[in-house]
Design a protein around this motif. Structure first.
Motif, PDB file in Angstrom:
ATOM      1  N   ASN A  43       0.724  -1.360   0.025  1.00 42.14           N
ATOM      2  CA  ASN A  43       0.032   0.027   0.102  1.00 42.14           C
ATOM      3  C   ASN A  43       0.825   1.273   0.149  1.00 42.14           C
ATOM      4  O   ASN A  43       0.430   2.346  -0.551  1.00 42.14           O
ATOM      5  N   THR A  46       3.010   1.119  -3.980  1.00 41.97           N
ATOM      6  CA  THR A  46       2.318   0.252  -4.928  1.00 41.97           C
ATOM      7  C   THR A  46       2.925   0.417  -6.098  1.00 41.97           C
ATOM      8  O   THR A  46       3.169  -0.783  -6.862  1.00 41.97           O
ATOM      9  N   GLY A  77      -5.384   2.116  -0.852  1.00 42.44           N
ATOM     10  CA  GLY A  77      -4.612   1.911   0.511  1.00 42.44           C
ATOM     11  C   GLY A  77      -5.399   2.559   1.869  1.00 42.44           C
ATOM     12  O   GLY A  77      -5.019   2.131   3.066  1.00 42.44           O
TER      13      GLY A  77
END
Length: 119
Positions: A43, A46, A77
């Protein structure tokens, strides 16, 4: 909760016991052919992770991600807060599996740390 929702929760919990599946996969596929990353790392980075997977697994030139998809990736995220009691229950449930996973992968990042910010 509706009919069968208990089974859905059991399935969700069981699918998150990664060590069970990884140990089975290691019987057939060498460890070096896997790349393990936490969802927090994914996250936070990415685009870098996608580029790394592309380079290591697909060996093709990475094309820039269009801005509209970048915005969507960054929004993915973001998570809602979780009750401390829920985190404690999940920690108690997954602790033995996470300990075994950390041992198998020789990496303590797979151990739950209540002081770590997950989302």
């Amino acid at each position: 909760m509706g009919v069968g929702s208990g089974r859905i929760m059991e399935d969700i919990l069981a699918h998150s016991m990664y060590v069970v599946y990884i140990k089975e996969a290691f019987k057939f596929i060498p460890r070096e052919q896997f790349m393990f990353r936490t969802s927090e790392e994914y996250n936070a980075r990415t685009v870098d992770m996608i580029k790394q997977m592309d380079k290591e697994f697909f060996r093709i030139e990475f094309r820039p991600i269009p801005p509209v998809f970048m915005k969507k990736i960054k929004q993915t995220g973001k998570k809602n807060a979780v009750w401390n009691s829920t985190l404690a229950a999940l920690d108690n449930f997954y602790r033995p599996y996470n300990e075994e996973l950390a041992k198998l992968l020789q990496d303590d990042q797979w151990l739950f740390d209540s002081d770590r910010k997950y989302y």
